[in-house]
Design a protein around this motif. Structure first.
Motif, PDB file in Angstrom:
ATOM      1  N   UNK A 133      -2.383  -1.036  -3.984  1.00 14.19           N
ATOM      2  CA  UNK A 133      -3.376   0.015  -3.754  1.00 14.19           C
ATOM      3  C   UNK A 133      -2.647   1.307  -3.399  1.00 14.19           C
ATOM      4  N   UNK A 134      -3.149   2.414  -3.928  1.00  9.64           N
ATOM      5  CA  UNK A 134      -2.615   3.734  -3.576  1.00  9.64           C
ATOM      6  C   UNK A 134      -3.699   4.520  -2.862  1.00  9.64           C
ATOM      7  N   UNK A 135      -3.390   4.958  -1.629  1.00  4.29           N
ATOM      8  CA  UNK A 135      -4.270   5.868  -0.892  1.00  4.29           C
ATOM      9  C   UNK A 135      -3.809   7.286  -1.225  1.00  4.29           C
ATOM     10  N   UNK A 136      -4.596   7.995  -2.029  1.00  2.00           N
ATOM     11  CA  UNK A 136      -4.127   9.236  -2.657  1.00  2.00           C
ATOM     12  C   UNK A 136      -4.933  10.433  -2.168  1.00  2.00           C
ATOM     13  N   UNK A 155       3.936  13.849  -1.555  1.00  2.00           N
ATOM     14  CA  UNK A 155       3.556  14.681  -2.697  1.00  2.00           C
ATOM     15  C   UNK A 155       3.224  13.811  -3.902  1.00  2.00           C
ATOM     16  N   UNK A 156       2.562  14.464  -4.894  1.00  2.00           N
ATOM     17  CA  UNK A 156       2.235  13.755  -6.121  1.00  2.00           C
ATOM     18  C   UNK A 156       3.467  13.353  -6.910  1.00  2.00           C
ATOM     19  N   UNK A 157       4.412  14.259  -7.125  1.00  2.00           N
ATOM     20  CA  UNK A 157       5.621  13.867  -7.859  1.00  2.00           C
ATOM     21  C   UNK A 157       6.376  12.726  -7.176  1.00  2.00           C
ATOM     22  N   UNK A 158       6.406  12.741  -5.834  1.00  2.00           N
ATOM     23  CA  UNK A 158       7.083  11.658  -5.125  1.00  2.00           C
ATOM     24  C   UNK A 158       6.380  10.327  -5.357  1.00  2.00           C
ATOM     25  N   UNK A 159       5.060  10.379  -5.443  1.00  2.00           N
ATOM     26  CA  UNK A 159       4.287   9.164  -5.729  1.00  2.00           C
ATOM     27  C   UNK A 159       4.665   8.598  -7.098  1.00  2.00           C
ATOM     28  N   UNK A 203       0.859  -1.186   0.000  1.00  2.00           N
ATOM     29  CA  UNK A 203       0.000   0.000   0.000  1.00  2.00           C
ATOM     30  C   UNK A 203       0.891   1.230   0.000  1.00  2.00           C
ATOM     31  N   UNK A 204       0.615   2.142  -0.943  1.00  2.00           N
ATOM     32  CA  UNK A 204       1.347   3.404  -1.010  1.00  2.00           C
ATOM     33  C   UNK A 204       0.417   4.524  -0.560  1.00  2.00           C
ATOM     34  N   UNK A 205       0.782   5.235   0.508  1.00  2.00           N
ATOM     35  CA  UNK A 205      -0.022   6.339   1.020  1.00  2.00           C
ATOM     36  C   UNK A 205       0.614   7.660   0.597  1.00  2.00           C
ATOM     37  N   UNK A 264       3.757  -1.048   3.860  1.00  2.00           N
ATOM     38  CA  UNK A 264       3.288   0.326   3.676  1.00  2.00           C
ATOM     39  C   UNK A 264       4.453   1.253   3.358  1.00  2.00           C
ATOM     40  N   UNK A 265       4.245   2.060   2.302  1.00  2.00           N
ATOM     41  CA  UNK A 265       5.214   3.112   1.981  1.00  2.00           C
ATOM     42  C   UNK A 265       4.469   4.425   1.942  1.00  2.00           C
ATOM     43  N   UNK A 266       5.099   5.501   2.465  1.00  2.00           N
ATOM     44  CA  UNK A 266       4.429   6.790   2.554  1.00  2.00           C
ATOM     45  C   UNK A 266       5.278   7.867   1.889  1.00  2.00           C
TER      46      UNK A 266
END
Length: 374
Positions: A50-53, A35-39, A6-8, A30-32
């Motif tokens: 899954x991405x929690x955006x 910012x959008x560019x970092x994602x 899961x990427x938050x 879990x990775x956190x």
């Protein structure tokens, strides 16, 4: 499919800490990022399921991030769940328009987020299990389109659903017909005993289910981007890939879709009416059986009473015939007694005729009930 990563994504460290706390004991990797560019920078290497955006972020908001994810063939299948402090219909529709699979509104509880993730896991499982069937169905659909005109397909659909008497089969047939037009769609059928959702790729995603629920009472047609939502009383249909760059075809397909949903609604109404009538007929049959049993019990009781009366009168008559001659009565007295006994017997016979009339009436009632049941 096992959801492992899961990427938050959220620019507020506090929100990331909350997500980390909720998912700490759930077995996710879990990775956190903040910012959008970092994602976008880490998604290729981390490969999240899954991405929690977060929606509202500086520089690049969640909608822009999702558009880039869904536009990239390497990341387009990653499930995106938007996290936002606002959850209006317009924002959910915007989230769906850019390709998100679900939407959760802050602040959310531990159980709510866990429940959402479990639903998305089920959605991914269904997607994976049915991918092969979807590919086969898509191939078959395009072959069918090559050999049939649009109106011919509609006529065939109307003929086919006239033979369908199960809601599940009706929903599948509607999506199969639309697929032969090259349209990807989701459908909701609202039945007396609950709601059923249909998608050729398995179950509808949570955000689609929410859109159906939020918009089912807000007008017949909703168009946004390539999406078309058509609402009837018992049927709602969401088309995902309307030909927006071909105005003439777009209008023609929209008319076809509205007609298909209309006849599907009519057939669903007929199915539900038939099921209700069958249920009432079964109830009526049970009631008729109970009434017939009660009639039989009553007639039996009446017949038994008549038989008992006959025995009593017969015994009385025999006893009088035996004893009167020994009682020293004159002829008038004997005649009086015999006359009274005879009158009583005649009245009893009259009652027997009434019983026979009652039996005949019961028989006619049973015949009428049988006709009503049939």
């Amino acid at each position: 499919m096992t959801v492992q990563r899961v990427l938050a994504v959220d620019d507020e460290e506090y929100n990331l800490e909350i997500i980390e706390e909720i998912l700490d004991d759930q077995g996710f990797e879990l990775k956190m990022v903040d910012s959008g560019p970092a994602c976008l920078a880490v998604v290729g290497e981390f490969k999240p399921d899954i991405i929690l955006l977060d929606v509202s972020m500086p520089d690049m908001n969640g909608y822009d991030v999702c558009r880039q994810l869904k536009a990239n063939p390497e990341t387009e299948d990653i499930v995106v769940m938007f996290v936002s402090a606002r959850g209006t219909v317009e924002e959910r529709m915007e989230g769906y328009a850019v390709g998100a699979e679900d939407y959760i509104v802050k602040p959310f509880s531990h159980d709510e987020l866990k429940s959402k993730l479990m639903k998305l896991k089920g959605y991914l499982d269904e997607q994976e299990d049915l991918q092969k069937q979807v590919d086969d169905a898509t191939s078959t659909a395009f072959n069918a389109m090559a050999n049939s005109s649009e109106m011919g397909e509609i006529v065939n659909f109307v003929e086919r659903i006239g033979q369908i008497w199960e809601p599940q089969e009706l929903g599948k047939e509607l999506l199969s017909c639309l697929n032969r037009f090259g349209l990807q769609s989701n459908a909701e059928l609202r039945l007396d005993d609950g709601v059923q959702h249909f998608s050729l790729s398995g179950g509808c995603s949570p955000i689609v289910v929410e859109l159906f629920d939020m918009l089912k009472t807000r007008g017949r047609l909703h168009e946004f981007s390539q999406r078309l939502l058509v609402n009837y009383e018992k049927v709602s249909l969401l088309i995902l890939n309307m030909p927006e760059k071909e105005p003439e075809k777009h209008g023609r397909i929209r008319d076809h879709v509205c007609f298909l949903v209309s006849v599907t609604e009519q057939q669903l109404t007929a199915i539900m009416t038939k099921q209700a009538l069958q249920k009432r007929q079964a109830q009526l049959g049970e009631a008729v059986s109970r009434i017939e049993a009660q009639f039989r019990e009553l007639i039996s009781a009446v017949n038994q009473t008549r038989s008992d009366n006959e025995k009593v009168f017969r015994a009385l008559q025999e006893e009088l015939e035996e004893r009167i001659p020994t009682m020293g009565l004159d002829d008038d007295q004997e005649a009086f007694i015999y006359q009274k006994v005879d009158d009583t017997i005649q009245r009893s016979v009259a009652r027997e005729e009434s019983v026979e009339n009652l039996q005949a009436a019961f028989s006619r009632i049973e015949q009428d009930l049988a006709k009503l049941l049939n």
